[in-house]
Write a protein that holds these residues in place. Structure first.
Motif, PDB file in Angstrom:
ATOM      1  N   TYR A  69      -2.963  -0.957  -0.206  1.00 19.15           N
ATOM      2  CA  TYR A  69      -1.894  -1.173  -1.237  1.00 19.15           C
ATOM      3  C   TYR A  69      -0.966   0.095  -0.843  1.00 19.15           C
ATOM      4  O   TYR A  69       0.290  -0.072  -0.643  1.00 19.15           O
ATOM      5  CB  TYR A  69      -2.401  -1.360  -2.533  1.00 19.15           C
ATOM      6  CG  TYR A  69      -1.163  -1.320  -3.452  1.00 19.15           C
ATOM      7  CD1 TYR A  69      -0.346  -2.395  -3.643  1.00 19.15           C
ATOM      8  CD2 TYR A  69      -0.660  -0.108  -4.385  1.00 19.15           C
ATOM      9  CE1 TYR A  69       0.848  -2.373  -4.384  1.00 19.15           C
ATOM     10  CE2 TYR A  69       0.415  -0.173  -4.936  1.00 19.15           C
ATOM     11  CZ  TYR A  69       1.219  -1.270  -5.231  1.00 19.15           C
ATOM     12  OH  TYR A  69       2.171  -1.267  -5.872  1.00 19.15           O
ATOM     13  N   PHE A  70      -1.282   1.422  -1.103  1.00 20.89           N
ATOM     14  CA  PHE A  70      -0.527   2.227  -0.850  1.00 20.89           C
ATOM     15  C   PHE A  70       0.028   2.734   0.671  1.00 20.89           C
ATOM     16  O   PHE A  70       1.044   3.054   0.765  1.00 20.89           O
ATOM     17  CB  PHE A  70      -1.049   3.570  -1.346  1.00 20.89           C
ATOM     18  CG  PHE A  70      -1.250   3.781  -2.971  1.00 20.89           C
ATOM     19  CD1 PHE A  70      -0.006   4.052  -3.724  1.00 20.89           C
ATOM     20  CD2 PHE A  70      -2.441   3.575  -3.542  1.00 20.89           C
ATOM     21  CE1 PHE A  70      -0.072   3.931  -4.843  1.00 20.89           C
ATOM     22  CE2 PHE A  70      -2.519   3.747  -4.726  1.00 20.89           C
ATOM     23  CZ  PHE A  70      -1.198   4.027  -5.578  1.00 20.89           C
ATOM     24  N   THR A  71      -0.762   2.185   1.585  1.00 26.76           N
ATOM     25  CA  THR A  71      -0.444   2.451   2.910  1.00 26.76           C
ATOM     26  C   THR A  71       0.487   1.313   3.214  1.00 26.76           C
ATOM     27  O   THR A  71       1.722   1.660   3.935  1.00 26.76           O
ATOM     28  CB  THR A  71      -1.676   2.160   4.001  1.00 26.76           C
ATOM     29  OG1 THR A  71      -2.621   3.318   3.492  1.00 26.76           O
ATOM     30  CG2 THR A  71      -1.244   2.536   5.373  1.00 26.76           C
ATOM     31  N   ALA A  72       0.431   0.071   2.807  1.00 25.61           N
ATOM     32  CA  ALA A  72       1.467  -0.857   2.986  1.00 25.61           C
ATOM     33  C   ALA A  72       2.866  -0.567   2.506  1.00 25.61           C
ATOM     34  O   ALA A  72       4.120  -0.812   2.977  1.00 25.61           O
ATOM     35  CB  ALA A  72       1.289  -2.164   2.398  1.00 25.61           C
ATOM     36  N   ARG A  73       2.579   0.248   1.097  1.00 29.63           N
ATOM     37  CA  ARG A  73       4.093   0.682   0.575  1.00 29.63           C
ATOM     38  C   ARG A  73       4.756   1.688   1.497  1.00 29.63           C
ATOM     39  O   ARG A  73       6.005   1.831   1.502  1.00 29.63           O
ATOM     40  CB  ARG A  73       3.791   1.183  -0.790  1.00 29.63           C
ATOM     41  CG  ARG A  73       3.177   0.162  -1.990  1.00 29.63           C
ATOM     42  CD  ARG A  73       4.270  -0.401  -2.331  1.00 29.63           C
ATOM     43  NE  ARG A  73       5.354  -0.005  -2.833  1.00 29.63           N
ATOM     44  CZ  ARG A  73       5.824   0.063  -4.085  1.00 29.63           C
ATOM     45  NH1 ARG A  73       5.005  -0.370  -4.969  1.00 29.63           N
ATOM     46  NH2 ARG A  73       6.900   0.696  -4.556  1.00 29.63           N
ATOM     47  N   TRP A  74       3.810   2.718   1.926  1.00 26.36           N
ATOM     48  CA  TRP A  74       4.262   3.770   2.766  1.00 26.36           C
ATOM     49  C   TRP A  74       5.008   3.266   4.044  1.00 26.36           C
ATOM     50  O   TRP A  74       6.085   3.773   4.394  1.00 26.36           O
ATOM     51  CB  TRP A  74       2.894   4.573   3.236  1.00 26.36           C
ATOM     52  CG  TRP A  74       3.656   5.990   3.916  1.00 26.36           C
ATOM     53  CD1 TRP A  74       3.606   5.861   5.358  1.00 26.36           C
ATOM     54  CD2 TRP A  74       3.813   7.151   3.572  1.00 26.36           C
ATOM     55  NE1 TRP A  74       3.917   6.995   5.833  1.00 26.36           N
ATOM     56  CE2 TRP A  74       4.028   8.021   5.070  1.00 26.36           C
ATOM     57  CE3 TRP A  74       3.994   7.545   2.446  1.00 26.36           C
ATOM     58  CZ2 TRP A  74       4.472   9.392   4.818  1.00 26.36           C
ATOM     59  CZ3 TRP A  74       4.141   9.244   2.403  1.00 26.36           C
ATOM     60  CH2 TRP A  74       4.673   9.864   3.591  1.00 26.36           C
TER      61      TRP A  74
END
Length: 172
Positions: free
Chosen positions: A153-158
């Motif tokens: 989730y956080f990597t996709a947001r980044w």
């Protein structure tokens, strides 16, 4: 899909390495902690495709070898070998199942760490292969695999990626 040598990818890799060595020791269970930098290889394999897997694995391995306190090159070799195997497997499995991603993370991390330990025991004078280290590797792989949904989730947001990978779009 981003270039491997882009500022965003390199910055994220450095951020993950800093988190691995500074913040994650606070979340240890015994002597086991997750390894987020390995999950970047898994993320790239599932979200960006097989062309980027080996270059990212090389980058992750070199950064971890340069910042770690172990012998240089062994972790990189273990990551490269296992990323090639991960790439071959990922081509033939569905990419939408979270259970599959978590299972792939577990097996990938377990295999990388076991190969790293085996290489260290073969090429150095130190004996690393023991039941204790196998248990530590197993626990670390489980702990890291449990963080996959949050990490993705956080990597996709980044990177601004969509979480569901599109099927082949022939007509754009």
């Amino acid at each position: 899909m981003h270039r491997v040598l882009s500022a965003r990818v390199i910055g994220y890799l450095i951020l993950l390495t800093v988190i691995d060595f500074t913040i994650l020791p606070l979340f240890r269970i015994g002597s086991v902690q997750p390894i987020l930098a390995y999950l970047l290889v898994l993320y790239v394999t599932f979200q960006w495709g097989w062309q980027k897997t080996v270059p990212i694995a090389l980058a992750v391995g070199l950064v971890r070898d340069l910042t770690g306190g172990q012998y240089f090159g062994f972790e990189t070799v273990a990551l490269l070998y296992n990323s090639i195997l991960l790439d071959l497997v990922a081509r033939h499995i569905g990419r939408d199942s979270w259970l599959l991603k978590i299972s792939a993370a577990f097996f990938f991390i377990f295999c990388v760490q076991m190969l790293h330990i085996i290489l260290l025991s073969i090429f150095t004078q130190l004996t690393y292969v023991s039941w204790y280290w196998c248990g530590q590797t197993l626990a670390s792989a489980m702990y890291t695999a449990l963080t996959v949904p949050i990490f993705f989730y956080f990597t996709a947001r980044w990177f601004g990626d969509r979480m569901i990978m599109k099927q082949y779009e022939l007509f754009q």
